[in-house]
Design an enzyme around this catalytic site. Structure first.
Site, mmCIF file in Angstrom:
data_model
loop_
_atom_site.group_PDB
_atom_site.id
_atom_site.type_symbol
_atom_site.label_atom_id
_atom_site.label_comp_id
_atom_site.label_asym_id
_atom_site.label_seq_id
_atom_site.Cartn_x
_atom_site.Cartn_y
_atom_site.Cartn_z
ATOM 1 N N ASP A 109 0.700 -1.640 -0.132
ATOM 2 C CA ASP A 109 -0.181 -0.345 0.121
ATOM 3 C C ASP A 109 0.565 1.580 -0.555
ATOM 4 O O ASP A 109 0.050 1.960 -0.185
ATOM 5 C CB ASP A 109 -0.940 0.114 1.061
ATOM 6 C CG ASP A 109 -0.585 -0.353 2.544
ATOM 7 O OD1 ASP A 109 1.224 0.318 3.016
ATOM 8 O OD2 ASP A 109 -0.923 -1.077 3.002
ATOM 9 N N HIS A 124 7.149 -6.873 -1.190
ATOM 10 C CA HIS A 124 5.998 -7.768 -2.452
ATOM 11 C C HIS A 124 5.258 -6.955 -3.578
ATOM 12 O O HIS A 124 4.189 -6.348 -4.044
ATOM 13 C CB HIS A 124 4.438 -8.467 -1.516
ATOM 14 C CG HIS A 124 4.651 -9.799 -0.946
ATOM 15 N ND1 HIS A 124 4.211 -9.771 0.184
ATOM 16 C CD2 HIS A 124 5.636 -10.349 -1.062
ATOM 17 C CE1 HIS A 124 4.249 -11.067 0.879
ATOM 18 N NE2 HIS A 124 5.481 -11.249 0.208
ATOM 19 N N CYS A 132 2.751 -4.474 -17.434
ATOM 20 C CA CYS A 132 2.137 -5.558 -18.708
ATOM 21 C C CYS A 132 2.772 -6.657 -17.763
ATOM 22 O O CYS A 132 3.424 -6.930 -17.312
ATOM 23 C CB CYS A 132 2.198 -5.122 -19.998
ATOM 24 S SG CYS A 132 3.550 -5.466 -19.999
ATOM 25 N N CYS A 151 -0.823 -2.977 -22.798
ATOM 26 C CA CYS A 151 0.071 -2.291 -22.744
ATOM 27 C C CYS A 151 0.581 -1.224 -24.188
ATOM 28 O O CYS A 151 0.198 -1.834 -25.012
ATOM 29 C CB CYS A 151 1.781 -3.256 -22.239
ATOM 30 S SG CYS A 151 3.272 -2.500 -22.549
ATOM 31 N N CYS A 154 3.391 -3.556 -26.240
ATOM 32 C CA CYS A 154 3.874 -4.675 -26.668
ATOM 33 C C CYS A 154 2.206 -4.824 -26.587
ATOM 34 O O CYS A 154 1.801 -6.341 -27.190
ATOM 35 C CB CYS A 154 4.455 -5.276 -25.986
ATOM 36 S SG CYS A 154 4.075 -5.448 -24.011
ATOM 37 N N THR A 192 1.233 -9.281 11.393
ATOM 38 C CA THR A 192 1.509 -10.240 9.935
ATOM 39 C C THR A 192 0.703 -11.725 11.123
ATOM 40 O O THR A 192 1.811 -12.248 12.714
ATOM 41 C CB THR A 192 3.065 -10.241 9.901
ATOM 42 O OG1 THR A 192 2.633 -11.255 8.720
ATOM 43 C CG2 THR A 192 4.014 -10.040 10.378
ATOM 44 N N SER A 193 1.007 -12.233 9.898
ATOM 45 C CA SER A 193 -0.367 -13.706 10.291
ATOM 46 C C SER A 193 0.788 -14.788 10.221
ATOM 47 O O SER A 193 0.838 -15.540 10.897
ATOM 48 C CB SER A 193 -0.850 -14.159 9.527
ATOM 49 O OG SER A 193 -0.417 -13.978 7.792
ATOM 50 N N ASN A 217 0.584 -8.095 17.254
ATOM 51 C CA ASN A 217 -0.529 -8.372 16.708
ATOM 52 C C ASN A 217 -1.403 -8.155 17.585
ATOM 53 O O ASN A 217 -1.943 -8.037 18.690
ATOM 54 C CB ASN A 217 0.041 -9.991 16.223
ATOM 55 C CG ASN A 217 -0.868 -10.322 15.034
ATOM 56 O OD1 ASN A 217 -1.969 -10.296 14.899
ATOM 57 N ND2 ASN A 217 -0.574 -11.231 13.488
ATOM 58 N N ALA A 235 -1.908 -1.969 16.211
ATOM 59 C CA ALA A 235 -0.212 -1.669 16.764
ATOM 60 C C ALA A 235 -0.269 0.310 15.994
ATOM 61 O O ALA A 235 0.436 0.717 16.599
ATOM 62 C CB ALA A 235 -0.131 -1.816 14.662
HETATM 63 P P1 NAD Z 1 -2.456 -11.140 6.434
HETATM 64 O O1 NAD Z 1 -3.703 -10.662 6.877
HETATM 65 O O2 NAD Z 1 -2.553 -12.652 6.782
HETATM 66 O O3 NAD Z 1 -2.849 -11.088 7.950
HETATM 67 C C1 NAD Z 1 -2.953 -9.522 9.233
HETATM 68 C C2 NAD Z 1 -2.582 -10.211 10.841
HETATM 69 O O4 NAD Z 1 -2.711 -8.671 11.180
HETATM 70 C C3 NAD Z 1 -3.502 -10.869 11.392
HETATM 71 O O5 NAD Z 1 -2.361 -12.012 11.701
HETATM 72 C C4 NAD Z 1 -3.660 -10.771 12.651
HETATM 73 O O6 NAD Z 1 -4.171 -11.083 14.053
HETATM 74 C C5 NAD Z 1 -3.363 -8.542 12.192
HETATM 75 N N1 NAD Z 1 -4.056 -7.852 12.586
HETATM 76 C C6 NAD Z 1 -5.189 -7.446 11.835
HETATM 77 N N2 NAD Z 1 -5.525 -6.107 11.980
HETATM 78 C C7 NAD Z 1 -4.507 -6.185 13.246
HETATM 79 C C8 NAD Z 1 -4.111 -4.413 14.178
HETATM 80 N N3 NAD Z 1 -4.918 -3.249 13.698
HETATM 81 N N4 NAD Z 1 -2.960 -4.022 14.640
HETATM 82 C C9 NAD Z 1 -2.284 -5.067 14.129
HETATM 83 N N5 NAD Z 1 -2.472 -6.919 14.359
HETATM 84 C C10 NAD Z 1 -3.567 -6.483 13.106
HETATM 85 O O7 NAD Z 1 -1.885 -9.989 6.166
HETATM 86 P P2 NAD Z 1 -0.289 -10.481 6.100
HETATM 87 O O8 NAD Z 1 0.277 -11.343 7.113
HETATM 88 O O9 NAD Z 1 0.468 -9.403 5.875
HETATM 89 O O10 NAD Z 1 0.751 -11.160 4.779
HETATM 90 C C11 NAD Z 1 -0.742 -11.914 4.216
HETATM 91 C C12 NAD Z 1 -0.517 -10.811 2.282
HETATM 92 O O11 NAD Z 1 -1.743 -9.577 2.582
HETATM 93 C C13 NAD Z 1 1.312 -9.901 2.046
HETATM 94 O O12 NAD Z 1 1.892 -11.008 0.929
HETATM 95 C C14 NAD Z 1 0.661 -9.017 1.837
HETATM 96 O O13 NAD Z 1 0.717 -8.275 0.356
HETATM 97 C C15 NAD Z 1 -0.811 -8.989 1.528
HETATM 98 N N6 NAD Z 1 -1.672 -8.166 2.025
HETATM 99 C C16 NAD Z 1 -1.728 -6.483 2.123
HETATM 100 C C17 NAD Z 1 -2.229 -5.293 2.472
HETATM 101 C C18 NAD Z 1 -1.278 -4.423 2.349
HETATM 102 O O14 NAD Z 1 -0.531 -4.087 1.450
HETATM 103 N N7 NAD Z 1 -2.088 -3.385 3.279
HETATM 104 C C19 NAD Z 1 -3.512 -5.638 2.806
HETATM 105 C C20 NAD Z 1 -4.056 -6.930 2.404
HETATM 106 C C21 NAD Z 1 -2.769 -8.017 2.227
#
Ligand code: NAD
Length: 247
Positions: A109, A124, A132, A151, A154, A192-193, A217, A235
């Site tokens: 994001d 990521h 493209c 694109c 191409c 992150t999960s 988390n 967070a």
């Molecule tokens: P995930 O969606 O699998 O997990 C999100 C984690 O955040 C969970 O463990 C959840 O318990 C925790 N969480 C939710 N709200 C929270 C908060 N307010 N404060 C702290 N923790 C909180 O996401 P991931 O582990 O980042 O991995 C999955 C993939 O999702 C990645 O590859 C990523 O690129 C992609 N993704 C990115 C975005 C983004 O850019 N914002 C959004 C959705 C998915």
């Protein structure tokens, strides 16, 4: 919880090299859905693996393009939250004390940049960019319409410049992330999960290399039993509390 924040701050104050890995959770309070939340409503019948893969795009480019257009819209309207801003403050505190600081994100994001982080390792890609499908040509502008745009160089279909499941991560970013995990003495894992590889291995590599690991988390993850300190909450609540103690 105050004791845990205090302990986390003590570890931060004594660290010589800090690495931070963020995931979708840090942006949840900016209104950007995590993967679980991004599959509600219109998208409730899909799994990320059914939309975020090259195979899914080849099978149904319009479906995948539309899902990303919806997510891009959410990102375009989002602002960094107190959690992103606290990481900027922690980066500054580290720099002032000659402590190495590396921010690694799985997020696509761009909100760490928007908050003012000086260096971000994007594992990521970034959903704000488009390229493209065939050649990877970067494309700045396209016309929104019924069809997936193509694109100008191409003619192949356009796609988001993000890493899909089954695709290789950018090698520079991956090398920087693994080096930081291996050499830091304090590793933060935020929102992150810890199930999507290879990012999920980073905190475990840090642990194996002798670092302390602090997990932040709102729910337990596979990392939780291994973390040196586990901060349970959001967070945007907890990171400012951690940053503030260092002012
Ligand atoms: P995930 O969606 O699998 O997990 C999100 C984690 O955040 C969970 O463990 C959840 O318990 C925790 N969480 C939710 N709200 C929270 C908060 N307010 N404060 C702290 N923790 C909180 O996401 P991931 O582990 O980042 O991995 C999955 C993939 O999702 C990645 O590859 C990523 O690129 C992609 N993704 C990115 C975005 C983004 O850019 N914002 C959004 C959705 C998915």
């Amino acid at each position: 919880m105050t004791d845990d924040i205090h302990r986390a701050r003590e570890l931060l104050d004594h660290a010589t090299a800090v690495a931070v890995l963020t995931g979708a959770g840090i942006s949840a309070e900016s209104g950007i859905p995590t993967f679980r939340d991004a599959l509600t409503g219109l998208w409730a019948n899909f799994r990320p693996e059914d939309l975020a893969t090259p195979e899914a795009f080849e099978a149904n480019p319009k479906l995948v393009w539309d899902w990303y257009a919806w997510r891009r819209g959410a990102v375009a309207n989002a602002l960094p939250n107190a959690g992103h801003r606290a990481l900027v403050a922690i980066e500054r505190q580290c720099r002032e004390h000659q402590v190495d600081f590396t921010l690694i994100t799985q997020n696509v994001d761009g909100l760490h940049w928007a908050a003012g982080s000086l260096r971000v390792v994007e594992l990521h890609g970034n959903i704000r960019r488009v390229k493209c499908f065939d050649q990877g040509h970067a494309v700045d502008r396209w016309e929104a319409g019924e069809q997936v745009p193509t694109c100008p160089q191409c003619g192949s279909l356009l796609r988001p410049d993000v890493v899909w499941f089954g695709e290789a991560l950018p090698s520079d970013a991956l090398a920087a992330a693994f080096a930081a995990a291996r050499t830091c003495d304090l590793f933060f894992c935020v929102g992150t999960s810890t199930v999507v590889e290879p990012a999920a291995s980073l905190p475990f590599l840090a642990l194996e290399s002798g670092a302390r690991v602090i997990e932040l988390n709102s729910a337990a993850t596979p990392l939780t039993p291994h973390a040196t300190v586990s901060l349970r909450g959001t967070a945007a609540q907890l990171l400012p509390a951690l940053a503030l103690q260092g002012q």
